[in-house]
Design a protein around this motif. Sequence first.
Motif, PDB file in Angstrom:
ATOM      1  N   MET A   1       2.244  -4.061   3.758  1.00  0.00           N
ATOM      2  CA  MET A   1       3.133  -3.228   2.975  1.00  0.00           C
ATOM      3  C   MET A   1       3.530  -3.997   1.710  1.00  0.00           C
ATOM      4  SD  MET A   1       3.430  -0.502   5.130  1.00  0.00           S
ATOM      5  CE  MET A   1       4.337   0.428   3.981  1.00  0.00           C
ATOM      6  N   ALA A   2       3.820  -3.276   0.655  1.00  0.00           N
ATOM      7  CA  ALA A   2       4.180  -3.872  -0.629  1.00  0.00           C
ATOM      8  C   ALA A   2       5.683  -4.141  -0.689  1.00  0.00           C
ATOM      9  CB  ALA A   2       3.767  -2.916  -1.751  1.00  0.00           C
ATOM     10  N   GLY A   3       6.195  -4.552  -1.796  1.00  0.00           N
ATOM     11  CA  GLY A   3       7.592  -4.701  -2.186  1.00  0.00           C
ATOM     12  C   GLY A   3       8.665  -4.913  -1.139  1.00  0.00           C
ATOM     13  N   GLN A   4       9.886  -5.019  -1.627  1.00  0.00           N
ATOM     14  CA  GLN A   4      11.083  -5.193  -0.803  1.00  0.00           C
ATOM     15  C   GLN A   4      11.579  -3.818  -0.372  1.00  0.00           C
ATOM     16  OE1 GLN A   4      12.572  -8.110  -0.013  1.00  0.00           O
ATOM     17  NE2 GLN A   4      11.156  -9.386  -1.148  1.00  0.00           N
ATOM     18  N   GLY A   5      11.827  -3.665   0.894  1.00  0.00           N
ATOM     19  CA  GLY A   5      12.318  -2.391   1.379  1.00  0.00           C
ATOM     20  C   GLY A   5      12.487  -2.423   2.874  1.00  0.00           C
ATOM     21  N   PHE A   6      12.704  -1.277   3.461  1.00  0.00           N
ATOM     22  CA  PHE A   6      12.978  -1.178   4.890  1.00  0.00           C
ATOM     23  C   PHE A   6      11.751  -0.774   5.714  1.00  0.00           C
ATOM     24  CE2 PHE A   6      17.059  -0.580   2.815  1.00  0.00           C
ATOM     25  CZ  PHE A   6      17.840  -1.505   3.506  1.00  0.00           C
ATOM     26  N   ASP A   9       5.889  -1.649   8.271  1.00  0.00           N
ATOM     27  CA  ASP A   9       4.520  -1.514   8.783  1.00  0.00           C
ATOM     28  C   ASP A   9       4.089  -0.058   8.728  1.00  0.00           C
ATOM     29  OD1 ASP A   9       5.598  -0.236  11.104  1.00  0.00           O
ATOM     30  OD2 ASP A   9       5.778  -2.157  12.122  1.00  0.00           O
ATOM     31  N   LYS A  10       2.845   0.178   9.056  1.00  0.00           N
ATOM     32  CA  LYS A  10       2.284   1.530   8.953  1.00  0.00           C
ATOM     33  C   LYS A  10       2.911   2.491   9.958  1.00  0.00           C
ATOM     34  CE  LYS A  10      -2.021   0.127   6.858  1.00  0.00           C
ATOM     35  NZ  LYS A  10      -3.467   0.003   6.984  1.00  0.00           N
ATOM     36  N   LEU A  11       3.327   1.992  11.093  1.00  0.00           N
ATOM     37  CA  LEU A  11       3.980   2.864  12.073  1.00  0.00           C
ATOM     38  C   LEU A  11       5.296   3.405  11.514  1.00  0.00           C
ATOM     39  CD1 LEU A  11       3.820   4.094  14.887  1.00  0.00           C
ATOM     40  CD2 LEU A  11       5.031   2.060  15.754  1.00  0.00           C
ATOM     41  N   LEU A  13       5.967   3.747   8.398  1.00  0.00           N
ATOM     42  CA  LEU A  13       5.576   4.657   7.320  1.00  0.00           C
ATOM     43  C   LEU A  13       5.207   6.029   7.894  1.00  0.00           C
ATOM     44  CD1 LEU A  13       5.050   5.310   4.395  1.00  0.00           C
ATOM     45  CD2 LEU A  13       2.860   4.111   4.570  1.00  0.00           C
ATOM     46  N   LYS A  14       4.521   6.048   9.012  1.00  0.00           N
ATOM     47  CA  LYS A  14       4.191   7.320   9.665  1.00  0.00           C
ATOM     48  C   LYS A  14       5.461   8.034  10.122  1.00  0.00           C
ATOM     49  CE  LYS A  14      -0.430   6.000  11.154  1.00  0.00           C
ATOM     50  NZ  LYS A  14      -1.321   5.733  12.294  1.00  0.00           N
ATOM     51  N   PHE A  15       6.424   7.282  10.650  1.00  0.00           N
ATOM     52  CA  PHE A  15       7.707   7.877  11.037  1.00  0.00           C
ATOM     53  C   PHE A  15       8.374   8.525   9.823  1.00  0.00           C
ATOM     54  CE2 PHE A  15       8.479   4.485  14.592  1.00  0.00           C
ATOM     55  CZ  PHE A  15       7.505   5.077  15.370  1.00  0.00           C
ATOM     56  N   LEU A  16       8.313   7.828   8.681  1.00  0.00           N
ATOM     57  CA  LEU A  16       8.922   8.347   7.452  1.00  0.00           C
ATOM     58  C   LEU A  16       8.228   9.636   7.004  1.00  0.00           C
ATOM     59  CD1 LEU A  16      10.826   8.131   5.026  1.00  0.00           C
ATOM     60  CD2 LEU A  16       9.169   6.574   3.971  1.00  0.00           C
ATOM     61  N   TYR A  45       1.000   2.923  -2.049  1.00  0.00           N
ATOM     62  CA  TYR A  45       0.184   4.126  -2.197  1.00  0.00           C
ATOM     63  C   TYR A  45      -0.988   4.147  -1.223  1.00  0.00           C
ATOM     64  CZ  TYR A  45      -3.096   7.485  -4.148  1.00  0.00           C
ATOM     65  OH  TYR A  45      -3.971   8.528  -4.293  1.00  0.00           O
ATOM     66  N   PHE A  46      -1.703   3.043  -1.102  1.00  0.00           N
ATOM     67  CA  PHE A  46      -2.900   3.013  -0.260  1.00  0.00           C
ATOM     68  C   PHE A  46      -2.538   3.125   1.217  1.00  0.00           C
ATOM     69  CE2 PHE A  46      -4.064   0.906  -4.245  1.00  0.00           C
ATOM     70  CZ  PHE A  46      -5.073   1.757  -4.633  1.00  0.00           C
ATOM     71  N   ASP A  47      -1.467   2.456   1.626  1.00  0.00           N
ATOM     72  CA  ASP A  47      -1.000   2.597   3.008  1.00  0.00           C
ATOM     73  C   ASP A  47      -0.542   4.036   3.273  1.00  0.00           C
ATOM     74  OD1 ASP A  47      -1.507  -0.049   3.653  1.00  0.00           O
ATOM     75  OD2 ASP A  47       0.536  -0.714   3.162  1.00  0.00           O
ATOM     76  N   PHE A  48       0.129   4.602   2.274  1.00  0.00           N
ATOM     77  CA  PHE A  48       0.590   5.985   2.409  1.00  0.00           C
ATOM     78  C   PHE A  48      -0.585   6.925   2.647  1.00  0.00           C
ATOM     79  CE2 PHE A  48       0.891  10.029   0.156  1.00  0.00           C
ATOM     80  CZ  PHE A  48       1.837  10.669   0.934  1.00  0.00           C
ATOM     81  N   THR A  49      -1.625   6.841   1.814  1.00  0.00           N
ATOM     82  CA  THR A  49      -2.764   7.761   1.960  1.00  0.00           C
ATOM     83  C   THR A  49      -3.454   7.563   3.303  1.00  0.00           C
ATOM     84  OG1 THR A  49      -4.220   6.256   0.739  1.00  0.00           O
ATOM     85  CG2 THR A  49      -3.185   8.020  -0.517  1.00  0.00           C
ATOM     86  N   GLU A  50      -3.557   6.323   3.748  1.00  0.00           N
ATOM     87  CA  GLU A  50      -4.184   6.055   5.043  1.00  0.00           C
ATOM     88  C   GLU A  50      -3.343   6.645   6.192  1.00  0.00           C
ATOM     89  OE1 GLU A  50      -5.183   2.221   7.848  1.00  0.00           O
ATOM     90  OE2 GLU A  50      -5.241   1.944   5.658  1.00  0.00           O
TER      91      GLU A  50
END
Length: 182
Positions: A1-6, A9-11, A13-16, A45-50
Amino acid sequence: MAGQGFIHDKLELKFLILYIAARVIEPIPFDTMLDLTMCDDAVDYFDFTECLRDLVDTEHLTLSQDGLYSITEKGLRNSKICESSLAYSVRLRCDKNLEVWNRKLRRKSQVKASWEQRPNGTYTVRLSLDDDAGSLMDLKLMAVREDMAKLLANRFRQSPEKLYGQIMNLLLEDSQGGKPKG
């Protein structure tokens, strides 16, 4: 994952993504899903699309022929289970962004303006205004040129309530042009 934030991981991100899809009032395109998901600085962006593709593949989301994403029953169930895993601040930002987006979607569904060419070369302009209870106004007008039809439709979209009020006042005023009765 990129940058500073909450979102770490991809899991998460999927929850979001599921959290957002469960709260948007109608199916949305990729760009809108991306904009709404970028509420956390760590989203890439790339993690989001995946992750979005994975959620479609696992039937948590559907992707229509028109390119619109919507949540499935499976996605709703899992979203409810997992939403507490998201940071409270992320959920607050999502809710704020979703409120703005859902307001735009409601407005779009309540105010409609279209035109079509008639066999004689003129145009029929259809203007409609709805509220939560149903139709307030459904008006058809004739325009002689397409540019006039477009102008009528665009002006109606800008302030349909004002036009509705003016029509009501005109129809309710007495024959001498006085104030509305009643």
